[in-house]
Structures are given as structure tokens and as C-alpha cells.
Design an enzyme around this catalytic site. Structure first.
Site, mmCIF file in Angstrom:
data_model
loop_
_atom_site.group_PDB
_atom_site.id
_atom_site.type_symbol
_atom_site.label_atom_id
_atom_site.label_comp_id
_atom_site.label_asym_id
_atom_site.label_seq_id
_atom_site.Cartn_x
_atom_site.Cartn_y
_atom_site.Cartn_z
ATOM 1 N N GLU A 129 0.877 -1.171 0.000
ATOM 2 C CA GLU A 129 0.000 0.000 0.000
ATOM 3 C C GLU A 129 0.915 1.222 0.000
ATOM 4 O O GLU A 129 1.395 1.660 1.031
ATOM 5 C CB GLU A 129 -0.930 0.014 1.204
ATOM 6 N N ALA A 140 -3.137 8.279 6.448
ATOM 7 C CA ALA A 140 -2.133 8.201 7.503
ATOM 8 C C ALA A 140 -0.799 7.659 6.988
ATOM 9 O O ALA A 140 -0.047 7.031 7.715
ATOM 10 C CB ALA A 140 -2.641 7.338 8.645
ATOM 11 N N HIS A 195 -6.130 5.752 -2.487
ATOM 12 C CA HIS A 195 -5.476 7.000 -2.087
ATOM 13 C C HIS A 195 -5.288 7.848 -3.344
ATOM 14 O O HIS A 195 -4.187 8.299 -3.652
ATOM 15 C CB HIS A 195 -4.152 6.722 -1.380
ATOM 16 N N HIS A 251 -15.635 3.991 9.197
ATOM 17 C CA HIS A 251 -15.132 4.416 7.889
ATOM 18 C C HIS A 251 -16.247 4.719 6.898
ATOM 19 O O HIS A 251 -16.082 5.562 6.014
ATOM 20 C CB HIS A 251 -14.220 3.336 7.298
ATOM 21 N N ASP A 274 -8.240 -3.571 7.095
ATOM 22 C CA ASP A 274 -7.271 -2.470 7.177
ATOM 23 C C ASP A 274 -6.816 -2.316 8.628
ATOM 24 O O ASP A 274 -6.594 -1.220 9.134
ATOM 25 C CB ASP A 274 -7.870 -1.163 6.647
ATOM 26 N N GLY A 309 -6.212 3.497 9.727
ATOM 27 C CA GLY A 309 -6.604 2.103 9.728
ATOM 28 C C GLY A 309 -7.770 1.867 10.664
ATOM 29 O O GLY A 309 -8.471 2.789 11.082
#
EC number: 3.5.1.25
Length: 385
Positions: A129, A140, A195, A251, A274, A309
Site C-alpha cells: 500500500e 495516515a 489514495h 469508515h 485495514d 486504519g
């Protein structure tokens, strides 16, 4: 030596049937199922489902993949194994090249060792990732290490990993992404958009190049807009793309999960955690990859409030889908087991209860809690209750 598991099984046709699975050398060698005729007994015994497969795990139990030690990987495997995960991708975060190298080396060595799958869930590969993420939507991930896609660096990591990199999350709109996507696809690596500030046009180009998946849909990406629908609308509209979601109630709003289900369907969605270091540990202050992370009331956030996360485990994700989103057990199993197996091209050996498959099984009680977990025909967890 052959053993047997008896009980109520979720079978590949989506039904719950009473039966016996005969196991030898870590595989299911024979299945015999009868139609379920005793609901009370089934609820008392629980239901045996295919082991969960998590393609996005950073840590748990106080350990993180970036710790780069076999002890850390044991701890993460045991933590998630106790929650029904039987296979997982060790997921990196954006760090220095040296630290990423260390993490890759540790996972490769672990996968070659006889430790893998003994403490709990089995590591079946690496998920990179980053670091090729859009800095505006890095979440983050460390800004000082986020960078443009670098094909040479990616090749170096692939060679270092000896074929264990199974997935990479990147922002496909960035300069250099095209060459890297082509290289990853050539190597059989799943390329996932995440992202990302990708527009609809960016995603059209990316999918033509071979991007086939989207990482934690809705999170850390260009928001939906009626004049530039972007990556979210493109993903919802195109059935060729699969996507994963974090259903921890933090989330994503419940209505957004239902929106994803209505547009993608259970066949195109994956459940992921995650999960970070604090999963199954709880509230407190944690130092993670250069950030101070505060965990409070089940939420992990860095200093500016950005989510870092989750503390989710896949048994909870499975339970939430069934209890809160009116999803059948069969569809929840598709999202937690079958679909991840297909994404990683492991469906011939994982993701269902059938002859020839690995004996990766989970028994869920009536309340959705894990009664026991089996990996490669061995019990790695039994509930004390």
C-alpha cells in the site's frame, strides 16, 4: 492421517447442510452433505464457513507488519486467526525504502518457514500500500515518503519479494503510473486504485491498462461529484472492477455500505479490515510508522483527526453485514472468502468448502462469534466458552 469435521456447513451452493468433511494433509478430501432439517441443533452447534481471507492487514495484537520480525507476524496471524481469518496479505505502509525492504525480507523469510500458518492465519503474500499514492489523499501515510510511481523501484521490490507481492495499491492518475501498472500486470500482480484523486477519464485509462480493483472504496479518494463523478462513480458503474470496503461503522455510513451493495452486489465486493497494531488491544496511544495514533472508542486517528486504519476483524465485518445490512450468510461468505480468493487467483484451493480445497474452516456461533478456526487442517483457535 485422516480426520473428520462434523456439523452444519455453508456449502458452495449457498445452503447450510449437515455433513462431514474428511481432511488429510491439510486438504478436504471428501464432503458428504445432507439437507439441514434441524434448525435448533444448527443454532446450537453453529455453522462452519470457509475461512476468511483478508487482503489488507497491517497489524493486530500490538504488532505491525513493518516491525519486520517473525514474532510480529506470528502475533498478527494469531490475533486475526482467532477472529476467523485463515489467510492474509501482509500489508505495508508508506515508509523509507530501507524499512520497506526490511518488511519484505521478513515476510519472504516467514512464508518460507514452517512458522507460517502455525500460530494462526497463513500469510499468502504481500500487499504494497504505497508509496505511490496521491499526497493530497495519503491518509495516515507519511508525506515525506509518498512519491510518484517508480517502475525501477517497483521492479527492485518485486525481485526482492521473490514473487510474493500479490497486490499493490497506487494512485493511477500520477505521472509514471502507466508504466508501473503495465509491469505489475505483466507479473500477475493485482493493481488496485486507492489514495487517489482519479477522475472518470483517469479510471477509464487505468482499467484499460489493467487496474482491476479499488482499495477501501469511498475512503481516501476523490469524492463523488455530479459534474466529475470520479473514481467512486466509475467503480460503482463498472462491473469489471471489484472493490473492498471497511464496514466497521466508522469508515463508512450504513447507507453508503448499502449503496455499494446495491450497485456492485456481493459478487464484486470484498470485506477487509485495514487493521492496525491496536486491533484486539483497545484504547490507548500507539506509535505507528512515524505517527502518534490515538485509539479511542474503537477509532484510530492521528493528530489531525485522519483515520489510521481500523480495529476491525473479519468476524465482526461478517456479522455486521448479516445483522445490519440484511445480507445472507452466503453473500457475506462471498465477500469475506470467495471473492478475495478469486482476486488473488486462489479460488482453486481456498474460499469454499469442497473436496480438494484447503481445510481452512471457521465455525461461527449463533451470535456470529468464532467458536473455532482451522488452518490447513489444524485447529489454531478454540473459544474458551
Amino acid at each position: 492421517m485422516q480426520s473428520e469435521v462434523k456439523g452444519y456447513f455453508l456449502t458452495p451452493d449457498g445452503q447450510v447442510k449437515k455433513g462431514i468433511a474428511s481432511i488429510s494433509e491439510g486438504k478436504i478430501v471428501r464432503c458428504e452433505f445432507d439437507i439441514d432439517s434441524n434448525q435448533a441443533e444448527r443454532e446450537d452447534e453453529g455453522v462452519i464457513v470457509p475461512g476468511f481471507i483478508d487482503v489488507h492487514v497491517h497489524g493486530g495484537g500490538g504488532s505491525d507488519v513493518m516491525d519486520a520480525t517473525p514474532e510480529a507476524l506470528d502475533k498478527i496471524s494469531a490475533t486475526h486467526g482467532a477472529k476467523g481469518t485463515t489467510a492474509w496479505l501482509a500489508t505495508t505502509v508508506t515508509q523509507s525504502t530501507m524499512n520497506t525492504d526490511r518488511a519484505i525480507d521478513a515476510v519472504v523469510a516467514y512464508m518460507k518457514s514452517d512458522r507460517n500458518g502455525k500460530a494462526g492465519a497463513q500469510v499468502v503474500g504481500i500487499h504494497l500500500e504505497g508509496p505511490f499514492l496521491n499526497p493530497k489523499l495519503r491518509g495516515a501515510h507519511r508525506e515525506d515518503f509518498v512519491c510518484l510511481p517508480d517502475k525501477a523501484q517497483f521492479i527492485q521490490w518485486c525481485e526482492r519479494a521473490e514473487g510474493t507481492i500479490k497486490m499493490i495499491t497506487l494512485a493511477p492518475e500520477l505521472e509514471g503510473a502507466e508504466e508501473l501498472i503495465r509491469e505489475a500486470v505483466r507479473r500477475g500482480i493485482v493493481v488496485s486504485a486507492g489514495h487517489s484523486d482519479a477522475t472518470w477519464a483517469d479510471m477509464e485509462k487505468a482499467t484499460a491498462l489493467g487496474v482491476s480493483h479499488v482499495t477501501h472504496l469511498f475512503n481516501a479518494m476523490r469524492p463523488l461529484h455530479h459534474r466529475e463523478p470520479g473514481i467512486i462513480a466509475y467503480t460503482l458503474q463498472h462491473s469489471a472492477l471489484t472493490a473492498d470496503i471497511i464496514v466497521d461503522g466508522i469508515h463508512l455510513h450504513r447507507g453508503i455500505v448499502d449503496l455499494a451493495l446495491a450497485n456492485k452486489g456481493a459478487d464484486k465486493l470484498l470485506l477487509i479490515t485495514d487493521a492496525m497494531r491496536a486491533a484486539c488491544i483497545g484504547d490507548g496511544e500507539y506509535g505507528i510508522d512515524g505517527f502518534q495514533v490515538t485509539v479511542r472508542n474503537g477509532e484510530a486517528r492521528i493528530h489531525d483527526g485522519t483515520l489510521a486504519g481500523s480495529l476491525l476483524t473479519l468476524d465482526e465485518a461478517f456479522r455486521r453485514m448479516v445483522q445490519l445490512h440484511d445480507v445472507s450468510m452466503a453473500d457475506a461468505s462471498r465477500m469475506a472468502s470467495t471473492n478475495p480468493a478469486k482476486l488473488l487467483q486462489l479460488e482453486a484451493i481456498r474460499g469454499s468448502v469442497a473436496e480438494g480445497m484447503k481445510a481452512d474452516l471457521v465455525c461461527l456461533r449463533r451470535d456470529g462469534a468464532v467458536s473455532w478456526t482451522m488452518v490447513n487442517g489444524r485447529f489454531v483457535y478454540r473459544s474458551p466458552e
